[in-house]
Design a protein around this motif. Sequence first.
Motif, PDB file in Angstrom:
ATOM      1  N   SER A   1       9.009  -3.224  -1.494  1.00 30.06           N
ATOM      2  CA  SER A   1      10.072  -3.732  -2.356  1.00 30.06           C
ATOM      3  C   SER A   1      10.162  -5.247  -2.278  1.00 30.06           C
ATOM      4  O   SER A   1      10.330  -5.926  -3.297  1.00 30.06           O
ATOM      5  CB  SER A   1      11.411  -3.110  -1.965  1.00 30.06           C
ATOM      6  OG  SER A   1      11.390  -1.718  -2.122  1.00 30.06           O
TER       7      SER A   1
ATOM      8  N   GLN B   1      12.811   1.099  -2.425  1.00 28.87           N
ATOM      9  CA  GLN B   1      13.663   1.022  -1.244  1.00 28.87           C
ATOM     10  C   GLN B   1      14.357  -0.338  -1.199  1.00 28.87           C
ATOM     11  O   GLN B   1      14.004  -1.266  -1.929  1.00 28.87           O
ATOM     12  CB  GLN B   1      12.837   1.249   0.023  1.00 28.87           C
ATOM     13  CG  GLN B   1      12.133   2.600   0.090  1.00 28.87           C
ATOM     14  CD  GLN B   1      13.089   3.744   0.330  1.00 28.87           C
ATOM     15  OE1 GLN B   1      14.186   3.558   0.876  1.00 28.87           O
ATOM     16  NE2 GLN B   1      12.704   4.944  -0.084  1.00 28.87           N
TER      17      GLN B   1
ATOM     18  N   SER C   1       4.218   7.569   3.800  1.00 27.06           N
ATOM     19  CA  SER C   1       5.607   7.511   4.228  1.00 27.06           C
ATOM     20  C   SER C   1       6.490   6.925   3.127  1.00 27.06           C
ATOM     21  O   SER C   1       6.016   6.549   2.063  1.00 27.06           O
ATOM     22  CB  SER C   1       5.737   6.659   5.495  1.00 27.06           C
ATOM     23  OG  SER C   1       5.471   5.295   5.202  1.00 27.06           O
TER      24      SER C   1
ATOM     25  N   HIS D   1       7.851   4.170   3.364  1.00 27.45           N
ATOM     26  CA  HIS D   1       7.600   2.723   3.390  1.00 27.45           C
ATOM     27  C   HIS D   1       6.094   2.499   3.495  1.00 27.45           C
ATOM     28  O   HIS D   1       5.572   2.232   4.582  1.00 27.45           O
ATOM     29  CB  HIS D   1       8.330   2.071   4.567  1.00 27.45           C
ATOM     30  CG  HIS D   1       9.797   2.365   4.614  1.00 27.45           C
ATOM     31  ND1 HIS D   1      10.707   1.785   3.758  1.00 27.45           N
ATOM     32  CD2 HIS D   1      10.510   3.210   5.412  1.00 27.45           C
ATOM     33  CE1 HIS D   1      11.921   2.239   4.031  1.00 27.45           C
ATOM     34  NE2 HIS D   1      11.826   3.103   5.030  1.00 27.45           N
TER      35      HIS D   1
ATOM     36  N   GLN E   1       8.210  -0.846  11.113  1.00 23.94           N
ATOM     37  CA  GLN E   1       7.327   0.296  10.874  1.00 23.94           C
ATOM     38  C   GLN E   1       6.016  -0.198  10.287  1.00 23.94           C
ATOM     39  O   GLN E   1       6.012  -0.937   9.307  1.00 23.94           O
ATOM     40  CB  GLN E   1       7.965   1.292   9.913  1.00 23.94           C
ATOM     41  CG  GLN E   1       7.064   2.471   9.564  1.00 23.94           C
ATOM     42  CD  GLN E   1       7.709   3.433   8.591  1.00 23.94           C
ATOM     43  OE1 GLN E   1       8.868   3.796   8.771  1.00 23.94           O
ATOM     44  NE2 GLN E   1       6.965   3.852   7.565  1.00 23.94           N
TER      45      GLN E   1
ATOM     46  N   THR F   1      20.227  -0.636   5.395  1.00 23.46           N
ATOM     47  CA  THR F   1      19.030  -0.141   6.085  1.00 23.46           C
ATOM     48  C   THR F   1      19.273   0.044   7.576  1.00 23.46           C
ATOM     49  O   THR F   1      18.348  -0.020   8.373  1.00 23.46           O
ATOM     50  CB  THR F   1      17.860  -1.119   5.879  1.00 23.46           C
ATOM     51  OG1 THR F   1      18.220  -2.416   6.395  1.00 23.46           O
ATOM     52  CG2 THR F   1      17.506  -1.247   4.413  1.00 23.46           C
TER      53      THR F   1
ATOM     54  N   ALA G   1      15.448  -4.025  -0.512  1.00 23.44           N
ATOM     55  CA  ALA G   1      14.638  -5.211  -0.250  1.00 23.44           C
ATOM     56  C   ALA G   1      15.429  -6.378   0.316  1.00 23.44           C
ATOM     57  O   ALA G   1      14.846  -7.291   0.894  1.00 23.44           O
ATOM     58  CB  ALA G   1      13.940  -5.664  -1.535  1.00 23.44           C
TER      59      ALA G   1
ATOM     60  N   ASP H   1      12.255  -2.678   3.231  1.00 25.59           N
ATOM     61  CA  ASP H   1      10.962  -2.181   2.785  1.00 25.59           C
ATOM     62  C   ASP H   1      10.055  -3.322   2.333  1.00 25.59           C
ATOM     63  O   ASP H   1      10.428  -4.136   1.480  1.00 25.59           O
ATOM     64  CB  ASP H   1      11.174  -1.194   1.626  1.00 25.59           C
ATOM     65  CG  ASP H   1       9.888  -0.571   1.177  1.00 25.59           C
ATOM     66  OD1 ASP H   1       9.263   0.145   1.969  1.00 25.59           O
ATOM     67  OD2 ASP H   1       9.487  -0.808   0.024  1.00 25.59           O
TER      68      ASP H   1
ATOM     69  N   THR I   1       7.982  -1.857   7.241  1.00 24.73           N
ATOM     70  CA  THR I   1       9.301  -2.488   7.171  1.00 24.73           C
ATOM     71  C   THR I   1       9.309  -3.726   8.056  1.00 24.73           C
ATOM     72  O   THR I   1       8.424  -3.918   8.896  1.00 24.73           O
ATOM     73  CB  THR I   1      10.406  -1.524   7.641  1.00 24.73           C
ATOM     74  OG1 THR I   1      10.163  -1.154   9.007  1.00 24.73           O
ATOM     75  CG2 THR I   1      10.459  -0.271   6.777  1.00 24.73           C
TER      76      THR I   1
ATOM     77  N   GLU J   1      17.225   2.863   8.855  1.00 24.28           N
ATOM     78  CA  GLU J   1      15.790   2.805   8.589  1.00 24.28           C
ATOM     79  C   GLU J   1      15.041   2.287   9.817  1.00 24.28           C
ATOM     80  O   GLU J   1      15.587   1.497  10.608  1.00 24.28           O
ATOM     81  CB  GLU J   1      15.496   1.887   7.396  1.00 24.28           C
ATOM     82  CG  GLU J   1      16.114   2.354   6.085  1.00 24.28           C
ATOM     83  CD  GLU J   1      15.462   3.614   5.571  1.00 24.28           C
ATOM     84  OE1 GLU J   1      14.300   3.903   5.953  1.00 24.28           O
ATOM     85  OE2 GLU J   1      16.118   4.325   4.781  1.00 24.28           O
TER      86      GLU J   1
END
Length: 268
Positions: free
Chosen positions: A58, A22, A43, A45, A37, A30, A24, A55, A49, A33
Amino acid sequence: MCGAWLAVLILAAITAPVLGLQEAQDAAKTLLEPVYQPPSLGSAHPLGTNALGLDMLSRIIYGARVSMAVSISAVLIGTFVGGTLGIIAGYLRGTVDRIIGTLTNTLLAVPALILLIALATVLRPSALNMALALSLVAIPGMIRVTRANTLAFAQREFVTVAQALGAGRARVVFRELMPNVLLSVVPLCLVYVSALIVAEASLSFLGIGLRPPQPTWGNMIGEGLNGKMEDYPHLVYVPAAVLFLTVFSFNLLGERMRKRWDKREVSL
């Protein structure tokens, strides 16, 4: 386990561009997104996040690319420069030894953190400049260790034979002493890598190292400042756990290598 952890981490860092991770760094990608999170292994992620929806997994892996590249490069520079000076000082002795000893004591007289902060405020924040600055921390220690090892190896038979066969000083230093001395400081190199990973993370955490959007473990931990850690603890715990495991692994491997080398020396 330590070797397995480092192998997986280094492999992931090297192959990061082809892993399909994902986003970075680019927050523009994003916008849809979820932000903050929490970690959820099932999931998209798994490690959560951050505030921009980037992410964490990442960012951890791309942060490993930076931390490993900077710290290992700094140790290689420090080993080459400090090792060469230490071998020359230990072999030639006399005035050369005193000059290099003065240089070493001068570097050791300046606290490492103060030296790094001063250099970081002057140099442009880039991976190359960070590596050069961090190498100054490794150089004096390498000089002392390689000088001590050179004093011991210089009395060995292979050096005496080389001198008896007419080998010049340069050949004795670079062909006879350097391979043997540098092999004996490999465990120290691993310890220095772990120390410089912490140093790089500290500078990034303070905001004077590599800066966002470039992910590093230090500036990722810094995202938990201003009370965010209490509400979103994964912002700090995830990169801190990876940093701890990596530093612990390098230290443990270095210690194991040192013990094996000591046993080999005893058997000789």
